[in-house]
Design a protein around this motif. Structure first.
Motif, short mmCIF file in Angstrom:
data_model
loop_
_atom_site.label_atom_id
_atom_site.label_comp_id
_atom_site.label_asym_id
_atom_site.label_seq_id
_atom_site.Cartn_x
_atom_site.Cartn_y
_atom_site.Cartn_z
N GLY A 232 44.44 40.21 45.79
CA GLY A 232 44.50 41.30 44.54
C GLY A 232 45.66 41.76 43.99
N PHE A 233 46.70 41.95 44.76
CA PHE A 233 47.97 42.38 44.23
C PHE A 233 48.70 41.22 43.36
N GLU A 234 48.49 40.18 43.84
CA GLU A 234 48.93 38.86 42.77
C GLU A 234 48.24 38.74 41.79
N LYS A 236 46.30 41.01 40.08
CA LYS A 236 46.48 42.30 39.32
C LYS A 236 48.01 42.07 38.62
N ALA A 237 49.04 41.61 39.31
CA ALA A 237 50.41 41.68 38.95
C ALA A 237 50.32 40.53 37.74
N TYR A 240 48.96 42.01 34.61
CA TYR A 240 49.69 43.20 33.79
C TYR A 240 51.01 42.40 33.39
#
Ligand SMILES: Nc1ncnc2c1ncn2[C@@H]1O[C@H](COP(=O)(O)OP(=O)(O)OP(=O)(O)O)[C@@H](O)[C@H]1O
Ligand SMILES: [Mg+2]
Lengths: 368, 507
Positions: A232-234, A236-237, A240
């Motif tokens: 998820g971190f990837e 979302k990054a 953005y």
């Protein structure tokens, strides 16, 4: 130093409070507009009608069950849209993913007779998820590799999906008398899990089923993926800042495709949950895009793209719909009811723009 | 003496921090007034208040003695106040010309009327030596040129009070000299300028007066002529700062990076932006690529880090050919990269400080387990870097990076990249926008990195930094390396000749 820390906490609290109260305010504004429309169209019955909207969903256990039943598909499409939003994509293709997923589920439900028991149902859900994801691949690939705006390709996929499903239904699972898809095998119908005995009034049971549990579970899983995992971190990054993600070695093209596919999978699963609900609903052969797909957009908006928020807003919007049915008691035409419900939903979404305004208001108060 | 603009007793609070605490600045007509202060001291905030982007919690603004309310940038524009922001506000898929006229465009029968605007822009650009290509798209031009567009934008609007928030941070020394001349001319014409910079030289050479801020408070306003650089920096940081970098002679070991005949395609057909470049960087040495902005250094770095493909040649890191490797594998093979454009590449602005601190390492076992992020260790790690590198912000590791001051954003990136202890640290303009204290610290860290036996490739437009920090200097001109000089034999004049293409080494 200590004091400063305290302050941080209180301000943090107002921040999240701000977004929650924004949603509530938005809903109130939406309701107000609904009331105005009611007063304009049918002044004598307006107050009764409005009461029906407000409390119809709560009037008895059966209605409450209906709320959950109606909430199920729009929670799924809401999650789909919200997931895409969080990862920087606008999934307006939920409709196509929804209906192709639904077809996959119905097809499995009708044709695959070798599976027995609950595995039949699970397999149908699985296939719907897969097909929904597949239906989002093309927009994802086009976006990632050719920079084609996903809105345009998603809209095209919606139409392709709708016509293709019409064709497939006619060719494979058609019930000629009703001009719709055949009923699925009993084993493919969502289990009730005892919910029907809770949500009933007298002998009249509601259509609520395990679907709502699946939807809530999906919300929780989406939340965990987005907020707790490296995956998820990837995603979302990338949403953005695509360039910065590339810099950080994230395969940003793959991420975009995967985001789209997960969004599609959620919609596809939603389609299965609706058409396997055992409420007698079948895929009708009509040239109309599945409304559940588009309803996902206000659901996501009102839920502030937060998975748990989406579950709540999905239930809320379903609640309005059930209340709306009750308005027929007061001689409101179904079309008018639909308009009013839409007005409430869309004005609520619109009023979310006031979020900033509310935050400022709260800050002003604090200073005094 | 009449003041054209007075900001009196301005207080502005953000969550967790008082960015401005009873600050007073008074600007005389026709003067160049510098604002000096550490990263996060509140300079940009103060200027944004004057430009109507934030409302002060307390305090008044006066123009020509009359109190004014500036609630948005349009108000500011009406009052003749223009601003160039620290991070530009340009529309990337518009052309230069479109950006300049955006918001004040002429129309004729509802159609854009550009020819008069074009003429005016070209005249201004010529008059002040601000070279631009009016038809280039912003996304295609260098940061340096974007800066020039921003300045032209303000001149185009005939503003009489000009706010320049770190305009020189991205300019080359030559461009800075030009800008300083421009500023003088503008001041002579009666325009009043508020000028933020961290470079004391610039303050000394162009400013009449200087207001020093520290931690949101006004320390003093001084006549620049009466204060020397040491005094200014001491006032600002609160301690003595060494303006010179202290380091031992380098002791280079084996080559860490070898670039062999590398070429990168240019934006326009037929011309490579990097052409047949050959050099190496050895362990324990700081090699600097000097050159005027736009001569291929950006593309060269992007090719080495993998952001851009090369069309010819080889890149070898620690003996391994990485020419075709994806970015992640290059990073893991030992490259650290402080990028030129911190907002484009360096940060996810919507993420918090802690999330950005692990942007290159979130997948390592210390930060994740079975694919789940380990928030506790991420937080601990970020906190460590924040205190070590003095990254200041309102809410510590939970601050959303977008709300941080420019210099502190930069410090966060530097902390992340150096702390990964890469064999090869590629630092592009690493001290861009840092205050003198942070500057000193970062230079020290870079030298330490070298001394621990690692290689550093520094790209800088600033001659001071080039001469001060590096061990060996390569000059790049039109995509080719035209000089390779040991730093202790180099001087500014000679470098200048190489950089402008008037001189090149024998091949
Ligand atoms: N929009 C915002 N929201 C929250 N905090 C902010 C915001 N803008 C600035 N701050 C905080 O206010 C402080 C002052 O920031 P400001 O940008 O004015 O510093 P600065 O003096 O311009 O520093 P620099 O030299 O690094 O550009 C910083 O600590 C920053 O984190
Ligand atoms: Mg600043």
């Amino acid at each position: 130093m200590k004091k400063e820390h305290n302050k941080k906490c209180s301000l943090l609290a107002t921040e999240s409070f701000g977004s929650f109260s924004a949603s509530v305010m938005a809903v109130l504004v939406g309701l107000l507009f609904g009331l105005v429309i009611l007063l304009l169209t049918n002044p004598s019955q307006a107050v009764y009608g409005f009461k029906a909207i407000l409390f119809g969903g709560l009037s008895d256990m059966k209605n409450l069950g209906q709320v959950l039943y109606f909430a199920t598909p729009i929670i799924m499409t809401g999650l789909s849209v919200a997931f895409a939003n969080k990862t920087g994509l606008f999934n307006i293709g939920a409709s196509g993913q929804f209906i192709t997923g639904a077809f996959a589920a119905v097809f499995v439900g009708v044709k695959v007779q070798s599976l027995t028991g609950v595995s039949h149902w699970l397999f149908a859900l699985f296939m719907a998820t897969l097909v929904g994801a597949f239906w989002a691949v093309l927009p994802g690939v086009l976006k990632a590799y050719c920079n084609v705006n996903e809105v345009i390709s998603c809209i095209m996929m919606n139409y392709i999906g709708m016509y293709m499903v019409n064709l497939l239904v006619k060719n494979f699972v058609f019930d000629v008398r009703k001009n719709q898809s055949m009923a699925v095998a009993k084993t493919a119908v969502s289990p009730k899990m005892g919910l029907d005995s809770i949500f009933k009034t007298g002998y009249s049971t509601s259509s609520v089923n395990a679907g709502i549990l699946v939807a809530v579970l999906a919300g929780i899983i989406v939340y965990i993926i987005l907020e707790k995992t490296t995956f998820g971190f990837e995603l979302k990054a990338c949403g953005y800042n695509r360039e910065a993600s590339r810099y950080a070695g994230i395969n940003e093209k793959r991420s975009i495709v995967l985001s789209m596919m997960i969004a599609g999978a959620l919609s596809g699963l939603g389609g299965a949950l609706l058409y396997l609900a055992g409420s007698g609903k079948s895929i009708e052969v009509l040239d109309v895009l599945a409304a559940e797909g588009f309803n996902g957009i206000p659901v996501a908006l009102l839920g502030l793209n937060h998975p748990i928020g989406v579950v709540i807003s999905g239930i809320f919007i379903a609640y309005l719909n059930v209340g709306g049915f009750n308005m027929q008691l007061y001689n409101f035409a179904p079309q008018v009811i639909e308009v009013i419900i839409s007005v409430i939903i869309y004005f609520s979404a619109f009023a979310l723009l006031m979020k900033g305004f509310i935050m400022r208001l709260a800050k002003g108060k604090e200073e005094k | 003496m009449e003041y054209i603009i007075e900001m009196l007793g301005i207080t502005k609070e953000f969550p967790g921090i008082k960015a401005n605490d009873n600050v007073t600045v008074q600007l005389k007509k026709g003067e160049i007034h510098a604002l000096l202060g550490e990263n996060g001291a509140g300079k940009s905030t103060l200027m944004s208040i004057l430009f109507g982007m934030y409302q002060p919690d307390k305090g008044v603004i006066r123009k020509n003695g009359q109190e004014v309310k500036i609630t948005n940038p349009n108000d500011a524009n009406r009052l003749g106040i223009g601003m160039v922001h620290q991070h530009f506000k340009l529309v990337h898929n518009f052309t230069v010309l479109e950006n300049i006229i955006l918001g004040v465009e002429d129309t004729k029968y509802g159609k854009l009327e550009m020819s008069a605007a074009r003429e005016k822009v070209l005249k201004l650009s010529e008059m002040y030596g601000l070279m631009i290509d009016p038809d280039a798209y912003i996304q295609d031009i260098t940061v340096g040129m974007q800066q020039r567009v921003e300045i032209l934008k303000m001149l185009y609007r005939d503003n009489e009070i000009l706010i320049l928030d770190e305009p020189t941070a991205v300019l080359t020394p030559q461009e800075i000299d030009e800008l300083i001349n421009i500023m003088r001319n503008l001041a002579d014409e009666g325009k009043s300028i508020l000028f933020i910079t961290h470079k004391l030289n610039e303050i000394k050479s162009v400013a009449d007066r200087c207001t020093v801020l520290r931690k949101g408070q006004t320390i003093a306003t001084v006549n620049v002529a009466d204060a020397d650089k040491e005094q200014l920096s001491e006032m600002m940081v609160g301690r003595k700062v060494k303006l010179q970098v202290e380091k031992e002679k380098s002791n280079p070991g084996n080559p860490v990076l070898k670039v062999e005949n590398l070429s990168v395609k240019g934006r326009t057909e037929g011309k490579n932006s990097v052409n047949n470049v050959l050099f190496e960087v050895r362990a324990g040495e700081i090699v600097c690529i000097a050159g005027i902005d736009g001569n291929g250094q950006t593309e060269l770095v992007e090719a080495i880090t993998g952001l851009k493909d090369s069309i010819q040649g080889k890149i070898i890191l620690n003996g391994k050919d990485i020419t075709k490797m994806p970015i992640r594998r290059r990073t893991l093979s030992g490259i650290g990269h402080i990028p030129e454009d911190r907002h484009k590449h360096g940060l996810v602005l919507e993420y918090t400080v802690e999330e950005n601190m692990v942007l290159q390492s979130y997948f390592e076992p210390r930060f994740q387990k079975f694919g789940f992020l380990r928030f506790d260790s991420i937080k601990e790690y970020a906190k460590g870097l924040i205190s070590q590198y003095d990254v200041r912000s309102g809410m510590g590791e939970k601050t959303v990076v977008r709300s941080m001051s420019g210099g502190n954003q930069q410090k966060a990136i530097i902390a992340r990249e150096i702390d990964r202890n890469p064999d090869l640290l590629i630092a592009v303009q690493p001290t861009r926008g840092l205050d003198v204290g942070a500057n000193e610290y970062i230079h020290k860290k870079i030298v330490e990195h070298r001394d621990s036996g690692k290689a550093v490739l520094l790209v800088s437009l600033e001659l001071d930094e080039v001469l001060n920090v590096s061990d060996r200097i390569l000059v790049i001109y039109e995509g080719e390396l035209v000089a390779d000089i040991p730093a202790d034999e180099a001087n500014a004049q000679e470098l200048g000749l190489y950089m402008s293409g008037s001189k090149r080494r024998e091949q």
